[in-house]
Enzyme design. Structure first.
Site, short mmCIF file in Angstrom:
data_model
loop_
_atom_site.label_atom_id
_atom_site.label_comp_id
_atom_site.label_asym_id
_atom_site.label_seq_id
_atom_site.Cartn_x
_atom_site.Cartn_y
_atom_site.Cartn_z
CG HIS A 46 -5.13 3.24 2.72
ND1 HIS A 46 -3.77 3.22 2.53
CD2 HIS A 46 -5.47 4.82 3.05
CE1 HIS A 46 -3.43 4.36 2.42
NE2 HIS A 46 -4.48 5.51 2.59
CD GLU A 48 -4.71 -1.96 1.01
OE1 GLU A 48 -5.43 -0.91 1.14
OE2 GLU A 48 -4.04 -2.01 -0.06
CB CYS A 76 0.15 2.49 1.06
SG CYS A 76 -0.52 2.47 2.61
CB CYS A 79 -2.31 -1.18 3.67
SG CYS A 79 -3.41 -0.02 3.33
ZN LIG Z 1 -2.52 1.58 2.22
#
Ligand SMILES: [Zn+2]
Length: 149
Positions: A46, A48, A76, A79
């Site tokens: 991801h 992040e 999410c 993250c």
């Molecule tokens: Zn994430």
């Protein structure tokens, strides 16, 4: 924030997911990240997490205290936990989980697993208690030169 949104938008054309993130300290950009889940075959890729990894390498540290994570979309749970482990000072996001759901990224289901006590996890999690379950922690506590984090 505009840099995170620009990175997220350009990521789409590059074959990645529509997410971008920046780790900043003061007025300086320490590192950036985009979503590389499909391009690097990494479900943890991801934006992040990628930005946090890049920032840690750039600063030569595993802590990002004094830094801010700016991300194009609400992090999410993975993250957000990564931001907590990185000890970031703050997280700023623009689009939220509902905006992401509109594009087919429904993190809301993951959030609900943590908040709904009756939720049924699609990936079952069970404890396998063993007698030596604390052996790694015993070794950790006995190590006088351990690096706390
Ligand atoms: Zn994430």
């Amino acid at each position: 924030m505009q840099e995170a949104i620009r990175l997220a938008t350009e990521s789409v054309a590059a074959g990645g997911g529509p997410f971008g993130a920046v780790v900043g300290r003061g007025s300086e950009i320490v590192a950036t990240g985009t979503n590389t889940v499909t391009t690097s075959l990494d479900p943890t890729g991801h934006a992040e997490v990628t930005a946090i990894r890049n920032a840690c390498r750039a600063l030569g540290d595993f802590k990002l205290d004094g830094c801010v994570l700016v991300t194009s979309c609400e992090p999410c749970p993975m993250c957000m936990a990564s931001a907590l482990w990185a000890r970031l000072d703050r997280v700023l996001y623009s689009a939220d989980r509902n905006d992401a759901a509109g594009a087919g990224f429904d993190d809301r289901a993951f959030y609900e697993l943590f908040t709904d006590p009756d939720a049924v996890w699609p990936t079952p999690v069970r404890r396998l208690g063993t007698e030596n379950r604390t052996a790694p922690f015993d070794a950790w506590l006995a190590k006088s030169d351990r690096v706390e984090y």
